[in-house]
Design a protein around this motif. Structure first.
Motif, PDB file in Angstrom:
ATOM      1  N   THR A  40       0.823  -1.213   0.000  1.00 38.43           N
ATOM      2  CA  THR A  40       0.000   0.000   0.000  1.00 38.43           C
ATOM      3  C   THR A  40       0.852   1.256   0.000  1.00 38.43           C
ATOM      4  O   THR A  40       0.474   2.276  -0.592  1.00 38.43           O
ATOM      5  CB  THR A  40      -0.940  -0.001   1.220  1.00 38.43           C
ATOM      6  OG1 THR A  40      -1.615  -1.250   1.309  1.00 38.43           O
ATOM      7  CG2 THR A  40      -1.970   1.113   1.106  1.00 38.43           C
ATOM      8  N   GLY A  41       1.990   1.187   0.666  1.00 48.12           N
ATOM      9  CA  GLY A  41       2.861   2.356   0.720  1.00 48.12           C
ATOM     10  C   GLY A  41       3.633   2.582  -0.568  1.00 48.12           C
ATOM     11  O   GLY A  41       3.879   3.727  -0.961  1.00 48.12           O
ATOM     12  N   TRP A  42       4.025   1.508  -1.233  1.00 46.45           N
ATOM     13  CA  TRP A  42       4.828   1.629  -2.454  1.00 46.45           C
ATOM     14  C   TRP A  42       3.990   1.952  -3.689  1.00 46.45           C
ATOM     15  O   TRP A  42       4.445   2.617  -4.606  1.00 46.45           O
ATOM     16  CB  TRP A  42       5.600   0.337  -2.701  1.00 46.45           C
ATOM     17  CG  TRP A  42       6.726   0.120  -1.734  1.00 46.45           C
ATOM     18  CD1 TRP A  42       7.320   1.072  -0.941  1.00 46.45           C
ATOM     19  CD2 TRP A  42       7.393  -1.110  -1.450  1.00 46.45           C
ATOM     20  NE1 TRP A  42       8.314   0.508  -0.175  1.00 46.45           N
ATOM     21  CE2 TRP A  42       8.386  -0.831  -0.470  1.00 46.45           C
ATOM     22  CE3 TRP A  42       7.255  -2.409  -1.921  1.00 46.45           C
ATOM     23  CZ2 TRP A  42       9.236  -1.815   0.038  1.00 46.45           C
ATOM     24  CZ3 TRP A  42       8.104  -3.397  -1.412  1.00 46.45           C
ATOM     25  CH2 TRP A  42       9.073  -3.099  -0.448  1.00 46.45           C
ATOM     26  N   ILE A  43       2.757   1.451  -3.717  1.00 45.08           N
ATOM     27  CA  ILE A  43       1.905   1.603  -4.909  1.00 45.08           C
ATOM     28  C   ILE A  43       0.793   2.597  -4.605  1.00 45.08           C
ATOM     29  O   ILE A  43       0.049   2.436  -3.624  1.00 45.08           O
ATOM     30  CB  ILE A  43       1.315   0.248  -5.339  1.00 45.08           C
ATOM     31  CG1 ILE A  43       2.456  -0.729  -5.655  1.00 45.08           C
ATOM     32  CG2 ILE A  43       0.402   0.406  -6.542  1.00 45.08           C
ATOM     33  CD1 ILE A  43       2.000  -2.134  -5.927  1.00 45.08           C
ATOM     34  N   LYS A  44       0.651   3.594  -5.431  1.00 43.50           N
ATOM     35  CA  LYS A  44      -0.299   4.676  -5.165  1.00 43.50           C
ATOM     36  C   LYS A  44      -1.716   4.347  -5.620  1.00 43.50           C
ATOM     37  O   LYS A  44      -2.681   4.746  -4.976  1.00 43.50           O
ATOM     38  CB  LYS A  44       0.187   5.959  -5.853  1.00 43.50           C
ATOM     39  CG  LYS A  44       1.602   6.381  -5.466  1.00 43.50           C
ATOM     40  CD  LYS A  44       1.746   6.580  -3.968  1.00 43.50           C
ATOM     41  CE  LYS A  44       3.158   6.972  -3.579  1.00 43.50           C
ATOM     42  NZ  LYS A  44       3.331   7.081  -2.129  1.00 43.50           N
TER      43      LYS A  44
END
Length: 282
Positions: A171-175
């Motif tokens: 969730t943090g890496w992919i917007k």
């Protein structure tokens, strides 16, 4: 200063827990879907399609909330990033690390009653079926129940931590939210297939390709902790045959082996979460 940090952490914890309890996704991903999945697995592994009931394999059907935790974590973090929730955290002077710590703690604590509910629901089904889950608990009682059940819970918690960490990282890496949902869905399927969860170790003992991919799964090691604990290998090493064939080079022969690898993997993943995750904090 320490008192201020403690107060901020407590406020953050209360807000997160309250938010988790009021959203339907918590009950869908940690109770409803896991029970449906455990119902199917229990039916498959409890003798309906097998000649012999294998106690530790039946116990793995209770681990389903760990897979639902992947979806729940991705859902709440994704929703909060798109809402005023993060601004609320910022106005309360909640730091990024405090937020992450309280989020992980809240999810782990919610996962415990989710497991208790799974056990209760499965016992209700088990009472109407063939008593395979009751037999599994009886087997644990005959093989140092306290150690066996604590080991099972420990494996479950490590499984939950792996799911939370993996989901937060994605969730943090992919917007884009839709891409996150697709990746999480594919991951759940793959993790279930290669973690000795859906296919039992006895079924896949001779499949080297399956075993190779399984070692890449952070879920495999925690699943083995739960299986080995509930089989009573600490009481009698020959109980390992309840999980897999000893002449097929077992994945693990001592319970400390999956514990060590699971702790290392979870620690590394949690470390990456703290190092890389950003949630729009200044």
């Amino acid at each position: 200063m320490f008192k201020k940090l403690s107060n901020n952490g407590l406020k953050c914890f209360k807000v997160i827990v309250q938010s988790l309890f009021i959203i339907p996704e918590t009950y869908i991903f940690l109770i409803i879907i896991p029970f449906i999945l455990s119902f199917i697995l229990n039916f498959i592994h409890s003798g309906q399609f097998r000649a012999v009931i294998v106690q530790p394999i039946v116990m793995t059907s209770l681990l389903t909330p760990a897979f639902g935790m992947l979806f729940l974590t991705a859902t709440v973090v994704g929703d909060w990033k798109e809402s005023i929730f993060i601004k609320r955290m910022h106005s309360m002077n909640i730091g990024r690390n405090t937020f992450i710590t309280m989020l992980i703690l809240s999810l782990v604590l919610i996962a415990i009653p989710a497991l208790a509910i799974q056990i209760g629901l499965n016992f209700m089904y088990d009472h109407l079926n063939n008593g395979s889950l009751l037999n599994a608990f009886d087997w644990m009682s005959a093989n140092s129940f306290g150690f066996s059940f604590i080991g099972f819970i420990f494996g479950y918690i490590l499984l939950i931590l792996a799911g939370i960490s993996l989901s937060i990282l994605i969730t943090g890496w992919i917007k884009r939210r839709d891409i996150v949902d697709v990746i999480i869905s594919v991951l759940i399927i793959l993790l279930m297939l290669v973690s000795d969860y859906f296919f039992t170790p006895q079924q896949m003992a001779g499949n080297m390709v399956y075993q190779a991919f399984g070692y890449l799964s952070p879920f495999k090691y925690a699943t083995w902790i739960a299986m080995m604990s509930s089989s009573g290998v600490q009481h009698n090493v020959w109980n390992l045959e309840l999980i897999t064939f000893l002449d097929e080079a077992p994945v693990f022969t001592k319970i400390w082996q999956p514990i060590l690898f699971s702790l290392l993997i979870d620690t590394c993943m949690l470390g990456l979460v703290y190092l890389t995750f950003k949630l729009s904090f200044k």
